[in-house]
Design a protein around this motif. Sequence first.
Motif, PDB file in Angstrom:
ATOM      1  N   PHE A 115       7.466   1.212   6.016  1.00 34.87           N
ATOM      2  CA  PHE A 115       8.187   2.249   5.280  1.00 34.87           C
ATOM      3  C   PHE A 115       7.244   3.361   4.836  1.00 34.87           C
ATOM      4  N   THR A 119       7.431   7.101   6.362  1.00 34.78           N
ATOM      5  CA  THR A 119       7.749   8.199   5.454  1.00 34.78           C
ATOM      6  C   THR A 119       6.655   9.262   5.466  1.00 34.78           C
ATOM      7  N   GLY A 123       6.506  13.249   7.471  1.00 31.10           N
ATOM      8  CA  GLY A 123       6.390  14.509   6.749  1.00 31.10           C
ATOM      9  C   GLY A 123       5.411  15.481   7.368  1.00 31.10           C
ATOM     10  N   ASN A 263       0.386  15.307   3.587  1.00 27.56           N
ATOM     11  CA  ASN A 263       0.563  13.921   4.008  1.00 27.56           C
ATOM     12  C   ASN A 263      -0.664  13.345   4.712  1.00 27.56           C
ATOM     13  N   ALA A 308       4.604   6.554  -0.572  1.00 25.70           N
ATOM     14  CA  ALA A 308       5.792   7.008   0.157  1.00 25.70           C
ATOM     15  C   ALA A 308       6.646   7.930  -0.711  1.00 25.70           C
ATOM     16  N   SER A 311       4.985  11.251  -1.047  1.00 24.57           N
ATOM     17  CA  SER A 311       5.193  12.044   0.154  1.00 24.57           C
ATOM     18  C   SER A 311       6.546  12.735   0.140  1.00 24.57           C
ATOM     19  N   LEU A 312       7.565  12.030  -0.318  1.00 27.84           N
ATOM     20  CA  LEU A 312       8.897  12.626  -0.389  1.00 27.84           C
ATOM     21  C   LEU A 312       8.924  13.789  -1.368  1.00 27.84           C
ATOM     22  N   ARG A 320      10.887  18.103   6.742  1.00 26.88           N
ATOM     23  CA  ARG A 320      11.372  16.843   7.320  1.00 26.88           C
ATOM     24  C   ARG A 320      12.562  17.084   8.243  1.00 26.88           C
ATOM     25  N   PHE A 325      13.383  14.111  11.000  1.00 30.63           N
ATOM     26  CA  PHE A 325      13.209  12.891  10.226  1.00 30.63           C
ATOM     27  C   PHE A 325      14.561  12.387   9.732  1.00 30.63           C
ATOM     28  N   TRP A 327      16.533   8.371   8.292  1.00 30.32           N
ATOM     29  CA  TRP A 327      16.254   7.008   7.842  1.00 30.32           C
ATOM     30  C   TRP A 327      16.809   5.941   8.775  1.00 30.32           C
TER      31      TRP A 327
END
Length: 480
Positions: A115, A119, A123, A263, A308, A311-312, A320, A325, A327
């Motif tokens: 994950f 993630t 990015g 990132n 993670a 990063s978001l 993204r 990107f 999920w």
Amino acid sequence: MISRTTLRAGLVGTGVLGPVLAAPAPAFAASAEGGINGAGLDLLWIIPFAGLLLSIALMPLVAARIWHHHFGKIAAGWAVLFVVPAILSFGAGTTADALLHALIGEYIPFIVLLFALFTVAGGIYIKGNLHGAPALNTGILLLGTACAGIMGTTGAAMLFVRPLIRANDDRRHSAHVMVFFIFLVANIGGSLTPLGDPPLFLGFLQGVSFFWPTTHLLGPMALVSLILLVFFFAIDRFLYIREGRTRPDPTPDSRIRIHGLANVPLLIAIALIVLGTGIYKSPIVFHIGTVELAFQDLLRDVLLIGIALLSLVLTPKATREANGFEWGPIAEVAKLFAGIFITIIPALAILKAGQEGALSGLLDLLTNARGEPSNAMYFWLTGILSSFLDNAPTYLVFFNAAGGDAQHLMGPLVKTLEAISIGAVFMGANTYIGNAPNFMVKAIAESNGIRMPSFFAYMLWSVVILVPCFVLITLIYFLG
């Protein structure tokens, strides 16, 4: 990198539960370290695992719509077909211990790391029109292979897969690009440091020196990588010329730029966290049932989740979105591998039982007539089992079968350690479930409209292309 399992599976059938329940309950039940003892387990216990593998392999072909909407439920169904007979045979407590060991000790660290890498790498957006000509594609594969030994096969795969997909978005034939990407970046490239692939990291924790893989596996890695890159260039060039570039390129022409650079240090941080928490041993240990949860392992997972989330926060949503990107791929992997980690419990227990297990005949093949280790058999048995089972515990089984003394294995038995290491890392490329990033790359490619080979069609690629390379490795390094 520390990842951990991988696998496949099969269709739901009413004939499974009966024979499993009918199998005689072993006299042991629990192992010394908690969970199910594999000594005396009948091979019928592997049926749910085999069923799940067949499901992954066949249902996208014969019942694609049902699989697409219900693959999570199907995986859960196979897991139940193991759990219910296990409770009836071994008791709720022993079964719960086995599940806790599999989920807390293996699955959660695996999916948390995946994950985080998914993630963070998602990015990083390389903007611009990369044209998927054979030279560029080969160059990306070479770069990704080189990076895999530093940032791990999963990290390198997640970083380079999307730019490679966009570079070939105007090609009629691009599935072969992803197949070779899995071969090289997601597997063979991870053979040069303990950060590259889980088996080597476990070897490092057992006392194998950090740079031992670099000095002893570089030759086989370079040989196989060169063969594959040359073979890929020839195939890609043939298809490139045949296509005639008649399709319009959907990627607008623009200067190459990299967005989401925040990132990059986060990827480095992930590697350092995995390495640091693997070396550091805290005296603090938490207990969940019979599972010992070391403080450093809990700290690792918390830090990875934190990275993670960071990063978001740091990556603009538009970056993204431009990177394609989503999920879906990580959700698919999380559901399927939850079922895999549960149903593989008896398979690994039997393997770990060694001479007392139902697969003891395989271990007898590891010694030649002179009583010496048969390095060729160590290579092939480690590799074949790593193609279908978790390559990390498989590595440990054969590491211990060879004596388990890192200093001795790096000395008089150095060829045996090379055979175990290369088999575990290289042959993870043989199937979609042989190594953690394989299935992830497949899922990302398919989410971007690439028609990837089916489970068995992919294995045909590996048999035709990889197996001859492994035969060559055997002749050069492990015979004589």
